[in-house]
Design an enzyme around this catalytic site. Structure first.
Site, PDB file in Angstrom:
ATOM      1  N   GLU A 142      26.105 -81.742 -48.775  1.00 41.28           N
ATOM      2  CA  GLU A 142      25.387 -81.828 -47.590  1.00 41.28           C
ATOM      3  C   GLU A 142      26.140 -81.497 -46.639  1.00 41.28           C
ATOM      4  OE1 GLU A 142      22.043 -81.431 -48.018  1.00 41.28           O
ATOM      5  OE2 GLU A 142      21.845 -82.278 -50.269  1.00 41.28           O
ATOM      6  N   CYS A 160      23.092 -84.074 -38.568  1.00 44.62           N
ATOM      7  CA  CYS A 160      23.527 -82.914 -38.978  1.00 44.62           C
ATOM      8  C   CYS A 160      22.417 -81.860 -38.870  1.00 44.62           C
ATOM      9  CB  CYS A 160      23.623 -82.820 -40.343  1.00 44.62           C
ATOM     10  SG  CYS A 160      22.441 -83.521 -41.384  1.00 44.62           S
TER      11      CYS A 160
END
Length: 480
Positions: A226, A260
């Protein structure tokens, strides 16, 4: 965390020995009891739920201490709530996830039957970043426990207070051969990533993700990465700028942009750049009438990242970008690690703020002459973790969705796709590989074992040697 570095002498052999011993203990425990039953898995999830409910205040305090200040409300909204939601969703769906899925056998093999049976992989490793240390530890943990695995969690060295608290809470409620939390500097992370896990999930930067993948490759360990990248927000020509600016600045200011999937740059129709800046400043004023002493607005995690963001502003300004600071009360930010939300116009495309993932409250604003030009710009760069489109014209939104590839998309809002347990969350290309959340997370940490059940009476012997006329007739039938 620099996983490219060799192990340093500052890391004691005792730390590495303890890490290796924990891994061996979990491997042995899995071998002894490889598949916990439904009630055991639900009980494990319930323990996690109670940890969050009972220690919410302590978690908020620890995270705020690590950041020098982070909003308690943001921790509740962005970490505690989604973690609780993930646990509740898994508990309610776990029976159906664990059930074998029956499939039809090929007609030529009838009356045989087939199935897919989920099976725990074994020992799962989770490497946690600093920006959301509880959610990005417990989110993957929920999926791994639902699948019946043993789990080791490496916390970030940038969040020592949170790491120590989570280590204590897990140790108080779970056996170390079931779940263990590891703290330590980058050298410990290197050793952690080199363990022969049955699956390794890493959340963090693209550059470190490459090192994690190389380390995992030595053991042929499957990975879920990720990562991040530059997530664009595109404001359609038909969109209300005030509505879009409010939502974009909300997504950009949460956790001071240290997310993110925060929008990393925004495209606006050419000629409306100043209108967007004004709308963004109004939005920030509404949400944060003050910033420096406002408990709702978070600080940058540490001096290193604070200096990095300041260098982005300096670089862009020196090279001709105009900076538009959203500072309603005209406060000074010389002390502490807060940075006012800042929009940048005319930032050179090769400036740091346009090439690096920003991870802070800075937002370049780019004009576009046509929606096709904005789409082409996105497609010429690494595939983003998230993409946002604002506008109610379905032809335009479908053009953006269908002609770009991104880890996930939210229309007319920011960030919200990550909160949907029925949607997989993950990147693509430089923004990651693999996904988790909900059923997809359960399957990520499971071996979805295919099984063929041969019937007592079947015709497969017709294809056994010696081959002759009967075989020739049968194979001709198959190959026609």
């Amino acid at each position: 965390m620099d996983l490219s570095s060799p192990l340093q002498s500052s890391t004691t052999s005792a730390q590495i020995d303890a890490l290796t011993a924990s891994f061996a203990a979990q491997k042995a425990a899995y071998t002894g009891k490889p598949a916990p039953i439904l009630s055991e898995r639900r009980a494990n999830l319930e323990v996690l739920l109670q940890i969050l409910h009972q220690h919410e205040a302590a978690i908020g305090d620890a995270i705020s201490a690590d950041f020098s200040h982070r909003s308690r409300e943001e921790t509740q909204l962005l970490e505690i709530f989604p973690a609780i939601s993930a646990i509740k969703h898994a508990k309610s769906c776990l029976r159906s996830w664990m059930r074998s899925k029956h499939r039809l056998a090929s007609m030529w093999f009838m009356p045989a039957r087939t199935e897919i049976r989920p099976q725990p992989l074994g020992v799962v490793g989770i490497i946690v970043p600093w920006n959301y240390p509880i959610l990005l530890a417990l989110g993957p943990l929920v999926a791994a426990l639902s699948a019946g695995n043993r789990v080791m969690i490496k916390m970030s060295e940038f969040t020592p207070e949170t790491g120590t608290l989570l280590q204590t809470l897990i140790a108080q409620n779970f056996a170390p051969d079931h779940i263990t939390v590891i703290n330590g500097e980058a050298e410990v992370a290197v050793a952690f990533s080199n363990l022969a896990f049955d699956h390794l999930l890493f959340t963090g930067s693209t550059s470190i993700g490459r090192h994690v993948m190389r380390a995992a490759a030595n053991n042929l360990t499957p990975v879920t990465l990720e990562l991040g990248g530059k997530s664009p927000a595109i404001i359609g020509p038909e969109c209300n700028l005030d509505d879009a600016a409010q939502k974009i600045m909300f997504g950009k200011c949460l956790n001071a942009g240290q997310t993110c999937i925060a929008p990393d740059y925004v495209f606006v129709p050419a000629g409306r750049e100043q209108d967007f800046v004004a709308a963004a400043q109004r939005a920030v004023t509404k949400m944060y009438p003050t910033l420096a002493s406002n408990s709702n607005y978070s600080a940058i995690i540490n001096d290193r990242h604070h200096q990095r963001l300041q260098s982005y502003l300096s670089d862009a300004s020196t090279r001709g970008a105009s900076l538009h600071t959203c500072n309603p009360a005209h406060e000074s930010f010389e002390s502490g690690r807060k940075i006012a939300p800042t929009l940048l116009l005319n930032a050179p495309l090769d400036s740091k703020v346009m090439t690096d993932e920003i991870f802070g409250p800075l937002l370049p604003v780019l004009p576009y002459d046509s929606l096709n030009a904005a789409i082409d710009f996105v497609n010429k760069r690494d595939r983003p973790l998230a993409l946002y489109y604002f506008g109610r014209n379905s032809d335009n939104s479908n053009a953006v969705i269908n002609r770009t590839i991104a880890g996930g998309v939210t229309l007319n809002e920011c960030l919200m796709h990550i909160s949907q347990e029925e949607l997989p969350f993950g990147g693509v290309g430089a923004s990651g590989m693999g996904a988790y959340h909900g059923r997809v997370g359960f399957e990520t940490f499971s071996k979805m074992k295919p099984i063929f059940h041969q019937a007592r009476f079947n015709g497969l012997t017709l294809f056994h040697p010696p081959y002759g006329k009967r075989f020739a007739a049968m194979i001709k039938l198959l190959l026609r």
